[in-house]
Each structure stands twice: as C-alpha cells, then as structure tokens.
Design a protein around this motif. Structure first.
Motif, short mmCIF file in Angstrom:
data_model
loop_
_atom_site.label_atom_id
_atom_site.label_comp_id
_atom_site.label_asym_id
_atom_site.label_seq_id
_atom_site.Cartn_x
_atom_site.Cartn_y
_atom_site.Cartn_z
N ILE A 1 46.35 36.49 35.25
CA ILE A 1 47.67 36.92 35.69
C ILE A 1 48.43 37.65 34.57
CG2 ILE A 1 49.27 34.98 35.22
CD1 ILE A 1 49.31 35.43 38.66
N GLU A 2 48.14 37.27 33.32
CA GLU A 2 48.83 37.90 32.18
C GLU A 2 48.44 39.37 32.03
OE1 GLU A 2 46.86 35.10 32.29
OE2 GLU A 2 46.95 34.17 30.31
N GLN A 3 47.30 39.74 32.63
CA GLN A 3 46.83 41.14 32.50
C GLN A 3 47.41 42.03 33.59
OE1 GLN A 3 42.62 40.54 32.92
NE2 GLN A 3 42.30 40.20 30.74
N LEU A 4 48.21 41.44 34.47
CA LEU A 4 48.69 42.20 35.63
C LEU A 4 50.16 42.55 35.52
CD1 LEU A 4 46.97 40.04 38.38
CD2 LEU A 4 46.43 42.44 37.87
N SER A 5 50.50 43.72 36.00
CA SER A 5 51.91 44.09 36.14
C SER A 5 52.20 44.11 37.64
CB SER A 5 52.17 45.47 35.54
OG SER A 5 51.74 46.45 36.45
N PRO A 6 53.47 44.03 38.03
CA PRO A 6 53.77 44.09 39.45
C PRO A 6 53.24 45.37 40.10
CG PRO A 6 55.80 44.03 38.13
CD PRO A 6 54.67 43.79 37.20
#
Ligand SMILES: Cc1cc2nc3c(=O)[nH]c(=O)nc-3n(C[C@H](O)[C@H](O)[C@H](O)COP(=O)(O)O)c2cc1C
Length: 159
Positions: free
Chosen positions: A39-44
């Motif tokens: 999840i830390e690798q994702l942007s909205p």
C-alpha cells in the motif's frame, strides 16, 4: 484486458501471504491482469487504473493499519471516480476474535462510500477472507476463492 489490484499493508508478513494467495486465486480465473502492490507504493491516482481493488490489512486495535487508512483518506481526491469498480477486503489478526471482521468491514465501508461493488460470500468468510496470524490451510482456501470470485466479477462487469 480488465485489471485487478491487490493492495496490502504488512509488517510481519501475514497479510502479505494472504495477498499472494488472493492473487493466485484471481489469476486462476484468467482473462484479468492481476497486480499486487504494497500500500505504501500506491498513490490515489494509481487506483483509477483498475477495475477491481482488494485491500488487505493487519488488525491494529480492531481496525485497519494507519497506512491503509491514509491511502483511503487520500483517495477522496478521486471521490466519485471509483464508483462501479469491484471492491473487497481481507485481514489478519493476532488472535481469534481480535477484530478481523471489524477490520474487513471498516475497509468495505470505505469502498462502499466510494460507490464500489462488494460481493458477499454465502458459504465462506462472509465479508472477506480472514486469518489468525499467518494464513493456515483454511485461510489459504478462503483467500484463493475470494480472489477467484472477485476477478470473475471484474470480468463479468467489464465485458
Ligand atoms: C500496533 C498493533 C496493534 C495490533 N492490534 C491487534 C488487535 O487489536 N487485535 C489482534 O488480534 N491483533 C492485533 N495485532 C496483531 C496483528 O494484527 C497480527 O500480528 C497480524 O497477523 C500482523 O499482520 P502482518 O504480519 O501482516 O503485519 C496488533 C499488532 C500491532 C503491531
């Protein structure tokens, strides 16, 4: 081709193992590109590129980890644009009755607020797969079945 994202947060690897099993099930259904990301690798912005989004979290004090909530809160930027996509959630707790179902439902609530479509399960883990610690054989089966059902729904809705 339709695309499905499996996003997860995990400190000690239990939710990560669940995410991998969900991906195995999702790939089994075929015809859907399955992407697994921390999840830390994702942007909205990344969320817009998928037709289905499954989110997994460890249980922290009966709910999702702050890192998961952070992405959800940032996703307000795209409020309305995720409507009609397929959603789902899974969680790992430290103990039975440790808040697995409340965590899954908290994530599901956010997905529903986005207008996403969440399929329940009449036979297995009703709200989404859960594990106590690392996924055992039962949880592995639930994760795979969840992934398969979710990607089948993604395919049905995108064809
Ligand atoms: C800050 C924190 C809070 C936690 N709160 C709970 C809790 O409320 N209930 C529970 O059963 N386990 C709780 N746990 C245990 C984790 O949910 C459990 O170890 C989980 O399997 C960890 O997943 P992971 O290996 O993917 O990080 C907590 C752990 C941490 C670090």
């Amino acid at each position: 081709m339709a695309r499905m994202l499996i996003a997860y947060y995990s400190r000690s690897g239990n939710t990560e193992k669940m995410a991998m099993e969900v991906a195995t099930g999702a790939r089994e259904a075929g015809d859907v590109e399955v992407v697994v990301r921390r999840i830390e690798q994702l942007s909205p912005d990344d969320l817009l590129g998928f037709d289905g989004i499954a989110i997994g979290s460890p249980v922290y004090y009966g709910t999702m980890a702050a890192e998961v909530k952070e992405l959800i809160d940032k996703s307000v930027k795209h409020h309305g644009k995720l409507a009609g996509k397929v959603g789902g959630a899974f969680a790992s707790s430290g103990g039975p009755g440790g808040g697995n179902e409340t965590t899954v439902l908290d994530i599901v609530k956010a997905l529903l607020i986005h207008g996403m479509i969440v399929q329940g399960d009449h036979e297995g883990d009703h709200y989404g797969p859960i594990a106590v610690g690392a996924p055992d054989a039962r949880s592995v089966g639930e994760c795979r079945r969840f992934g398969k059902r979710m990607s089948e729904l993604v395919r049905r809705l995108t064809n």
